[in-house]
Design a protein around this motif. Structure first.
Motif, PDB file in Angstrom:
ATOM      1  N   LYS A   1      34.716  36.536  33.182  1.00  0.00           N
ATOM      2  CA  LYS A   1      35.572  36.836  34.824  1.00  0.00           C
ATOM      3  C   LYS A   1      34.666  37.834  35.311  1.00  0.00           C
ATOM      4  O   LYS A   1      35.190  37.641  36.554  1.00  0.00           O
ATOM      5  N   GLU A   2      33.952  38.607  35.054  1.00  0.00           N
ATOM      6  CA  GLU A   2      33.149  39.477  35.880  1.00  0.00           C
ATOM      7  C   GLU A   2      32.053  38.948  36.584  1.00  0.00           C
ATOM      8  O   GLU A   2      31.319  39.673  37.282  1.00  0.00           O
ATOM      9  N   ARG A   3      31.656  37.844  35.912  1.00  0.00           N
ATOM     10  CA  ARG A   3      30.172  37.187  36.409  1.00  0.00           C
ATOM     11  C   ARG A   3      30.338  36.559  37.696  1.00  0.00           C
ATOM     12  O   ARG A   3      31.266  36.005  37.879  1.00  0.00           O
ATOM     13  N   PRO A   4      29.131  36.561  38.583  1.00  0.00           N
ATOM     14  CA  PRO A   4      29.268  35.903  39.751  1.00  0.00           C
ATOM     15  C   PRO A   4      29.565  34.403  39.975  1.00  0.00           C
ATOM     16  O   PRO A   4      29.962  33.828  40.777  1.00  0.00           O
ATOM     17  N   PHE A   5      29.159  33.736  38.713  1.00  0.00           N
ATOM     18  CA  PHE A   5      29.429  32.362  38.727  1.00  0.00           C
ATOM     19  C   PHE A   5      30.807  32.109  38.311  1.00  0.00           C
ATOM     20  O   PHE A   5      31.087  30.778  38.021  1.00  0.00           O
ATOM     21  N   PHE A   6      31.592  32.943  37.985  1.00  0.00           N
ATOM     22  CA  PHE A   6      33.070  32.740  37.199  1.00  0.00           C
ATOM     23  C   PHE A   6      34.073  31.510  38.277  1.00  0.00           C
ATOM     24  O   PHE A   6      34.198  30.797  37.633  1.00  0.00           O
TER      25      PHE A   6
ATOM     26  N   GLU B   1      24.660  24.995  36.277  1.00  0.00           N
ATOM     27  CA  GLU B   1      26.184  25.181  36.158  1.00  0.00           C
ATOM     28  C   GLU B   1      26.637  23.760  35.659  1.00  0.00           C
ATOM     29  O   GLU B   1      27.498  23.774  34.793  1.00  0.00           O
ATOM     30  N   LYS B   2      26.317  22.683  36.321  1.00  0.00           N
ATOM     31  CA  LYS B   2      26.749  21.371  35.754  1.00  0.00           C
ATOM     32  C   LYS B   2      25.713  20.887  34.947  1.00  0.00           C
ATOM     33  O   LYS B   2      24.833  19.907  34.943  1.00  0.00           O
TER      34      LYS B   2
END
Ligand code: RTP
Ligand code: MG
Length: 157
Positions: free
Chosen positions: A72-77, A129-130
């Motif tokens: 949840k703290e990651r930039p990609f969340f 991501e995908k």
């Protein structure tokens, strides 16, 4: 199974020891959308892993946020949880000797461009991501992730 708080497993200490494990696999929305469910399941079964439970789900944003709470703290969340709730996904319980490591090897590196040949992500991932699939990364996370989607009646023995 022996497991220390440092995450050391019997397998790491004694590599010739094999353990029957379960892991949580997800065929992500990008792969479902492109009709790759059967193709990826074939790769899973050909790797020697056994499907013990499986269903198609369409996660809400909140369910995806719960599943990926560790990030949840990651930039990609935000992007990740939007993507994971963007369409149907297939969740499955896989079982086999060293199933967690075997399935992660079959998936390949998180970034498809860096993944080894013939891995799911190299063959079918679109970007970091995908990347078409998810697999648990340790026994404790596997147990938590399986319980997130399946109850005991939904897993065959
Ligand atoms: P997974 O949990 O899905 O099996 O993948 P993983 O262990 O290889 O990677 P992890 O670090 O746990 O990241 C979880 C998922 O987040 C997305 N991601 N996006 N934009 C980015 O830089 C980025 N980094 C990771 C991916 O969908 C990744 O699988
Ligand atoms: Mg992960």
């Amino acid at each position: 199974m022996f497991r220390s708080t440092a995450g050391i497993t019997a397998q790491n200490i004694c590599p010739e020891v094999t353990m029957t494990e379960r892991t949580l696999a997800i065929i992500k929305p990008d792969a479902v959308k492109r009709g790759l469910v059967g193709t990826i399941l074939k790769m899973i079964e050909e790797s020697g892993l056994t499907v013990r439970g499986m269903k198609m789900i369409h996660m809400t944003r909140a369910q995806a946020e719960g599943f990926y709470a560790v990030h949840k703290e990651r930039p990609f969340f935000a992007g990740l949880t939007e993507f994971m709730s963007s369409g149907p996904a297939v969740v499955a319980v896989l079982e086999g000797e060293n199933a967690i490591a075997v399935y992660r090897e079959l998936m390949g590196n998180t970034a498809p461009a860096k993944a080894a040949p013939d891995t799911i992500r190299k063959l079918y991932g679109l970007d970091v991501e995908k990347n078409s699939c998810h697999g648990s990364d340790a026994p404790l996370t596997a147990a938590t992730e399986i319980a997130y989607f399946f109850n005991n009646l939904e897993i065959s023995s």
